[in-house]
Design a protein around this motif. Structure first.
Motif, PDB file in Angstrom:
ATOM      1  N   ALA A   1       0.614  -1.472  -0.011  1.00 43.03           N
ATOM      2  CA  ALA A   1       0.075   0.234  -0.361  1.00 43.03           C
ATOM      3  C   ALA A   1       0.666   1.220  -0.176  1.00 43.03           C
ATOM      4  CB  ALA A   1      -0.775   0.765   1.602  1.00 43.03           C
ATOM      5  N   SER A   2       1.270   1.271   0.529  1.00 37.61           N
ATOM      6  CA  SER A   2       3.030   2.009   0.987  1.00 37.61           C
ATOM      7  C   SER A   2       3.155   2.783  -0.507  1.00 37.61           C
ATOM      8  CB  SER A   2       3.961   2.194   2.372  1.00 37.61           C
ATOM      9  OG  SER A   2       3.394   1.949   3.326  1.00 37.61           O
ATOM     10  N   VAL A   3       3.532   1.629  -1.004  1.00 32.44           N
ATOM     11  CA  VAL A   3       4.660   1.666  -2.072  1.00 32.44           C
ATOM     12  C   VAL A   3       4.031   2.047  -3.492  1.00 32.44           C
ATOM     13  CG1 VAL A   3       5.540   0.838  -4.431  1.00 32.44           C
ATOM     14  CG2 VAL A   3       6.396  -0.145  -1.402  1.00 32.44           C
ATOM     15  N   ALA A   4       2.438   1.434  -3.379  1.00 31.02           N
ATOM     16  CA  ALA A   4       1.807   2.325  -4.238  1.00 31.02           C
ATOM     17  C   ALA A   4       1.349   3.209  -4.383  1.00 31.02           C
ATOM     18  CB  ALA A   4       0.345   0.800  -4.205  1.00 31.02           C
TER      19      ALA A   4
ATOM     20  N   VAL B   1       0.087   3.443 -13.049  1.00 31.32           N
ATOM     21  CA  VAL B   1       1.000   2.230 -12.348  1.00 31.32           C
ATOM     22  C   VAL B   1       0.204   2.366 -11.210  1.00 31.32           C
ATOM     23  CG1 VAL B   1       3.306   1.487 -11.702  1.00 31.32           C
ATOM     24  CG2 VAL B   1       2.429   1.833 -14.512  1.00 31.32           C
ATOM     25  N   GLY B   2       0.545   3.160 -10.011  1.00 35.80           N
ATOM     26  CA  GLY B   2       0.141   3.441  -9.123  1.00 35.80           C
ATOM     27  C   GLY B   2      -1.512   2.879  -8.248  1.00 35.80           C
ATOM     28  N   LEU B   3      -2.008   3.722  -9.262  1.00 34.44           N
ATOM     29  CA  LEU B   3      -3.518   2.970  -9.129  1.00 34.44           C
ATOM     30  C   LEU B   3      -4.057   1.359  -9.460  1.00 34.44           C
ATOM     31  CD1 LEU B   3      -5.481   6.286 -10.580  1.00 34.44           C
ATOM     32  CD2 LEU B   3      -4.849   5.652  -8.636  1.00 34.44           C
ATOM     33  N   ALA B   4      -3.069   1.418 -10.057  1.00 40.11           N
ATOM     34  CA  ALA B   4      -3.280  -0.614 -10.337  1.00 40.11           C
ATOM     35  C   ALA B   4      -2.547  -1.244  -9.199  1.00 40.11           C
ATOM     36  CB  ALA B   4      -2.718  -1.005 -11.727  1.00 40.11           C
ATOM     37  N   MET B   5      -1.907  -0.417  -8.631  1.00 39.92           N
ATOM     38  CA  MET B   5      -1.092  -1.156  -7.148  1.00 39.92           C
ATOM     39  C   MET B   5      -1.971  -0.818  -6.589  1.00 39.92           C
ATOM     40  SD  MET B   5       3.011   0.139  -7.928  1.00 39.92           S
ATOM     41  CE  MET B   5       3.563  -0.832  -6.443  1.00 39.92           C
ATOM     42  N   VAL B   6      -2.563   0.010  -6.416  1.00 37.65           N
ATOM     43  CA  VAL B   6      -3.414  -0.031  -4.666  1.00 37.65           C
ATOM     44  C   VAL B   6      -4.359  -0.569  -5.419  1.00 37.65           C
ATOM     45  CG1 VAL B   6      -4.982   2.444  -4.235  1.00 37.65           C
ATOM     46  CG2 VAL B   6      -2.710   2.283  -4.852  1.00 37.65           C
ATOM     47  N   VAL B   7      -5.392  -1.148  -5.846  1.00 40.03           N
ATOM     48  CA  VAL B   7      -6.145  -1.997  -6.409  1.00 40.03           C
ATOM     49  C   VAL B   7      -6.056  -2.996  -6.446  1.00 40.03           C
ATOM     50  CG1 VAL B   7      -8.414  -3.129  -8.846  1.00 40.03           C
ATOM     51  CG2 VAL B   7      -7.434  -0.320  -8.590  1.00 40.03           C
ATOM     52  N   PHE B   8      -4.926  -3.954  -6.017  1.00 39.41           N
ATOM     53  CA  PHE B   8      -4.560  -4.876  -6.233  1.00 39.41           C
ATOM     54  C   PHE B   8      -4.537  -5.348  -4.517  1.00 39.41           C
ATOM     55  CE2 PHE B   8      -0.429  -6.770  -5.260  1.00 39.41           C
ATOM     56  CZ  PHE B   8      -0.658  -8.689  -5.629  1.00 39.41           C
TER      57      PHE B   8
ATOM     58  N   TRP C   1      -6.054  -6.870   0.501  1.00 40.70           N
ATOM     59  CA  TRP C   1      -5.508  -6.696   1.628  1.00 40.70           C
ATOM     60  C   TRP C   1      -7.212  -7.485   2.150  1.00 40.70           C
ATOM     61  CZ3 TRP C   1      -3.173  -2.502   4.012  1.00 40.70           C
ATOM     62  CH2 TRP C   1      -2.786  -2.184   5.351  1.00 40.70           C
ATOM     63  N   PHE C   2      -7.981  -6.586   1.197  1.00 38.74           N
ATOM     64  CA  PHE C   2      -9.327  -7.570   2.238  1.00 38.74           C
ATOM     65  C   PHE C   2      -9.644  -8.573   1.134  1.00 38.74           C
ATOM     66  CE2 PHE C   2     -10.990  -2.375   0.932  1.00 38.74           C
ATOM     67  CZ  PHE C   2     -10.432  -2.285   1.741  1.00 38.74           C
ATOM     68  N   GLY C   3      -9.042  -9.246   0.331  1.00 40.59           N
ATOM     69  CA  GLY C   3      -9.639 -10.603   0.275  1.00 40.59           C
ATOM     70  C   GLY C   3      -8.723 -11.546   1.473  1.00 40.59           C
ATOM     71  N   THR C   4      -7.983 -11.121   1.685  1.00 43.15           N
ATOM     72  CA  THR C   4      -7.065 -11.888   3.391  1.00 43.15           C
ATOM     73  C   THR C   4      -8.374 -11.591   4.659  1.00 43.15           C
ATOM     74  OG1 THR C   4      -5.183 -11.174   2.755  1.00 43.15           O
ATOM     75  CG2 THR C   4      -5.002 -12.122   5.119  1.00 43.15           C
ATOM     76  N   VAL C   5      -8.828 -10.240   4.715  1.00 43.19           N
ATOM     77  CA  VAL C   5      -9.374 -10.119   6.229  1.00 43.19           C
ATOM     78  C   VAL C   5     -10.768 -10.596   5.926  1.00 43.19           C
ATOM     79  CG1 VAL C   5     -10.749  -8.681   7.105  1.00 43.19           C
ATOM     80  CG2 VAL C   5      -8.309  -7.992   6.093  1.00 43.19           C
ATOM     81  N   ILE C   6     -11.105 -11.275   3.959  1.00 48.16           N
ATOM     82  CA  ILE C   6     -12.508 -12.393   4.451  1.00 48.16           C
ATOM     83  C   ILE C   6     -12.046 -13.688   4.541  1.00 48.16           C
ATOM     84  CG2 ILE C   6     -14.095 -12.651   2.802  1.00 48.16           C
ATOM     85  CD1 ILE C   6     -13.910 -10.141   1.400  1.00 48.16           C
ATOM     86  N   ARG C   7     -11.256 -14.021   4.077  1.00 47.25           N
ATOM     87  CA  ARG C   7     -11.026 -15.020   4.688  1.00 47.25           C
ATOM     88  C   ARG C   7     -11.014 -15.639   6.035  1.00 47.25           C
ATOM     89  NH1 ARG C   7      -8.406 -14.423  -0.196  1.00 47.25           N
ATOM     90  NH2 ARG C   7      -6.036 -14.174   0.756  1.00 47.25           N
ATOM     91  N   GLU C   8     -10.107 -14.798   6.210  1.00 48.04           N
ATOM     92  CA  GLU C   8     -10.088 -15.192   7.942  1.00 48.04           C
ATOM     93  C   GLU C   8     -11.050 -14.967   9.162  1.00 48.04           C
ATOM     94  OE1 GLU C   8      -5.604 -12.722   8.673  1.00 48.04           O
ATOM     95  OE2 GLU C   8      -7.101 -12.189   9.290  1.00 48.04           O
ATOM     96  N   SER C   9     -12.046 -13.943   8.859  1.00 44.71           N
ATOM     97  CA  SER C   9     -13.443 -14.140   9.136  1.00 44.71           C
ATOM     98  C   SER C   9     -14.119 -15.064   8.966  1.00 44.71           C
ATOM     99  CB  SER C   9     -14.230 -12.733   8.627  1.00 44.71           C
ATOM    100  OG  SER C   9     -15.656 -12.880   8.601  1.00 44.71           O
ATOM    101  N   LEU C  10     -14.131 -15.203   7.492  1.00 44.34           N
ATOM    102  CA  LEU C  10     -15.197 -16.845   6.919  1.00 44.34           C
ATOM    103  C   LEU C  10     -14.578 -17.705   7.933  1.00 44.34           C
ATOM    104  CD1 LEU C  10     -15.521 -16.513   3.271  1.00 44.34           C
ATOM    105  CD2 LEU C  10     -17.038 -16.128   5.505  1.00 44.34           C
TER     106      LEU C  10
END
Length: 287
Positions: A21-24, A48-55, A60-69
């Protein structure tokens, strides 16, 4: 769905996403600064920076979702998420407050001062400057332009966002009533309203540039207009993506009447976007 014991607080593992996130964000800001200053590589660097933010966001949100489930979170973690979301929205309030403050300063303080304050500075520096708001400043920066009327597309977009606030509330009520079909239906309606809003805003920008000669370079009026509406449009875009994600999650049955913070967090954000637009509509378009 199993949940972690309420006697223990979940400590997340080491994650690379904060670094990403910081680099993006750094790459995006550098690209924007170079683009605005006329450097040829700036636009590509920004994208390129915006694409990195989306990635980063999806990862990150996917990780949180998997941990929640998996049931890794408990009520204490849920409270932390809520507090974090509230502080995030507060920071967004301050973000837009700074831009509204810039509009207030330019419109109420600096322009009247240039028009003939106590020291009549403009008589020495900008002879003949006698415009009132909206203005493109001394020297007619960016050329003549027409202002954007309030009662066309902006009024339609206001109605769209107000309606979207109702639809997401109806979806929340359906979720708490454990009605999956209506939850998904009203969420999909909210997504559609957000997409239509963005379509109208894109048309408005094209119209402003091509028919009104109103651009980002049209003095202080043009810069504040596009700065406020543009950043709001960016937030609507992010909010719409978030809505799409929770619509998919709701369809998959990830939420229950007692466990749906992700839904609530997105709903809070969307209501914030609605309120900011009302301020924009009044202070940018109407007044």
């Amino acid at each position: 769905m199993a949940h972690a014991s309420s006697d223990h607080y979940y400590v997340p593992h080491g994650s690379h996403w904060p670094i990403v996130a910081s680099v993006a964000l750094t790459v995006g800001v550098i690209g924007a600064a170079n683009w605005f200053n006329g450097n040829a590589s700036g636009q590509m660097t920004l994208f390129v920076g915006l694409a990195m933010v989306v990635f980063m966001m999806f990862g990150w949100f996917g990780t949180v979702i998997r941990e929640s489930l998996k049931g890794a979170y408990n009520e204490q973690v849920d409270r932390s998420f809520r507090q974090g979301m509230m502080w995030f929205i507060f920071s967004e309030v301050m973000f837009f407050a700074a831009f509204f403050g810039a509009l207030f300063y330019a419109r109420v303080l600096s322009v009247p001062w240039l028009l003939g304050g106590d020291f009549s500075t403009h008589e020495y520096l900008w002879t003949g400057f006698g415009e009132s708001w909206p203005t493109n400043g001394p020297g007619n920066v960016g050329g003549e332009f027409e202002t954007m009327g309030a009662w066309g597309i902006p009024a339609i977009n206001t109605l769209l966002l107000l309606t979207s606030g109702v639809t997401i509330t109806l979806s929340h009520w359906a979720l708490k009533a454990n009605d999956k079909s209506k939850t998904v239906l009203w969420l999909a309606a909210t997504v559609l309203l957000g997409v239509v809003f963005l379509g109208f805003q894109a048309y408005e920008y094209v119209h402003a540039y091509q028919a009104l000669n109103l651009t980002l370079g049209s003095g202080i009026y043009g810069s504040t207009f596009f700065m406020l509406t543009g950043f709001h449009g960016m937030h609507v875009t992010i909010g719409t993506i978030m809505l799409i994600v929770i619509t998919i999650r709701a369809a998959k049955g990830h939420f229950s009447p007692d466990n749906h913070f992700a839904f609530e967090g997105v709903a809070w954000y969307w209501h914030f976007v609605d309120v900011v637009w009302l301020g924009l509509f009044i202070f940018v378009y109407v007044l």
